[in-house]
Scaffold this active site. Structure first.
Site, short mmCIF file in Angstrom:
data_model
loop_
_atom_site.label_atom_id
_atom_site.label_comp_id
_atom_site.label_asym_id
_atom_site.label_seq_id
_atom_site.Cartn_x
_atom_site.Cartn_y
_atom_site.Cartn_z
N ASP A 1 13.98 27.27 -3.74
CA ASP A 1 13.29 27.20 -5.04
C ASP A 1 11.77 28.17 -5.41
O ASP A 1 11.69 28.70 -4.30
CB ASP A 1 12.55 25.72 -4.85
CG ASP A 1 12.56 25.14 -6.42
OD1 ASP A 1 13.14 24.99 -7.27
OD2 ASP A 1 11.48 24.60 -6.22
N LYS B 1 24.11 34.44 -6.45
CA LYS B 1 23.34 34.74 -4.93
C LYS B 1 24.17 34.39 -3.99
O LYS B 1 24.15 34.94 -2.74
CB LYS B 1 22.36 32.87 -5.05
CG LYS B 1 21.61 33.21 -6.15
CD LYS B 1 20.73 31.73 -5.70
CE LYS B 1 19.53 32.02 -7.53
NZ LYS B 1 18.52 30.57 -6.72
P1 IMP Z 1 15.75 28.46 -9.51
O1 IMP Z 1 14.34 28.21 -8.07
O2 IMP Z 1 15.70 30.33 -8.63
O3 IMP Z 1 16.51 27.68 -10.01
O4 IMP Z 1 14.09 29.47 -10.31
C1 IMP Z 1 13.43 28.40 -11.15
C2 IMP Z 1 13.23 29.21 -12.41
O5 IMP Z 1 12.82 30.04 -12.20
C3 IMP Z 1 14.15 29.69 -12.86
O6 IMP Z 1 15.22 28.19 -13.92
C4 IMP Z 1 14.06 30.21 -13.62
O7 IMP Z 1 13.30 30.06 -14.74
C5 IMP Z 1 12.57 31.78 -13.29
N1 IMP Z 1 13.41 32.58 -12.14
C6 IMP Z 1 13.50 32.36 -11.37
N2 IMP Z 1 13.79 33.66 -10.80
C7 IMP Z 1 14.16 34.32 -11.13
C8 IMP Z 1 13.36 35.96 -11.51
O8 IMP Z 1 13.60 36.48 -10.49
N3 IMP Z 1 13.43 36.56 -12.32
C9 IMP Z 1 12.76 35.68 -13.56
N4 IMP Z 1 12.84 34.37 -13.49
C10 IMP Z 1 13.07 33.74 -11.98
#
Ligand code: IMP
Length: 195
Positions: free
Chosen positions: A68, A12
């Site tokens: 998030d 990221k």
């Molecule tokens: P974070 O806030 O980016 O950590 O995302 C939280 C959760 O959402 C991740 O652990 C994934 O399960 C889901 N997620 C976030 N972005 C994606 C994506 O681009 N593709 C698939 N799942 C995602």
């Protein structure tokens, strides 16, 4: 300008640094000596993003942003939403999360869903939020093996393949995160120009 991205995810961080160019230097949590867990205890994406960015700003004194993301499924009243990472339990297992999701949707006609990302940016104590959304459908079975999380079961509107069957560039151009980041980058570049 120095700016902390409240993440330790090197992918990221690298992606954002490339989008921002040289004038803004991104720092990770490790770069500022933050080795503790950043709290994420709110019940909305907006709340969690803000909790993380304010935590870094107030405790470490750096301008900062945090993101998030959640998957919101209409037939499940917006679940798993803010609980997407831990839908099937604290192990945060993508396979188990997808299995639970497909199970909950069995027999349901309405498969509409969206990924939503919220970014909270704090500059000198003032917060601005940016949102990115991609609408789509939850497939009946997994398709493709690229990407992460729920990618194999999410098909964005206007496409006939899941996120996991697309190449990363194609996904980034239309994704929730890509769209939120685009708004953040435009805002920061404008801020830098007028500073
Ligand atoms: P974070 O806030 O980016 O950590 O995302 C939280 C959760 O959402 C991740 O652990 C994934 O399960 C889901 N997620 C976030 N972005 C994606 C994506 O681009 N593709 C698939 N799942 C995602």
């Amino acid at each position: 300008m120095k700016l902390v991205f409240a993440t330790n995810n090197p992918h990221k961080l690298r992606e954002l640094q490339q989008l921002l160019g040289d004038e803004i230097q991104l720092l990770s949590l490790a770069d500022i000596g933050c080795n503790e867990e950043v709290p994420e205890n709110q019940e909305t994406l907006e709340g969690n993003a803000a909790e993380k960015s304010f935590f870094v700003f107030e405790k470490y004194g750096f301008n900062c942003f945090a993101d998030d993301t959640g998957l919101e499924v209409d037939a499940l009243n917006g679940e798993p939403g803010v609980y997407s990472a831990r839908y099937a339990g604290e192990a945060r297992c993508a396979e188990a999360n997808m299995a639970k999701l497909l199970d909950q949707l069995q027999g349901k006609e309405d498969r509409t869903a969206r990924f939503r990302t919220v970014i909270s940016l704090i500059i000198d104590g003032k917060e601005t939020q940016f949102e990115g959304i991609v609408e789509g459908q939850i497939l009946k079975e997994k398709q493709g093996d690229a990407g992460f999380g729920y990618d194999p079961v999410f098909q964005p509107d206007g496409f006939s393949a899941s996120f996991a069957a697309m190449d990363a560039n194609q996904k980034n151009q239309i994704s929730h995160r890509g769209r939120a980041v685009e708004k953040l980058v435009a805002y920061l570049k404008n801020l830098n120009k007028t500073a």
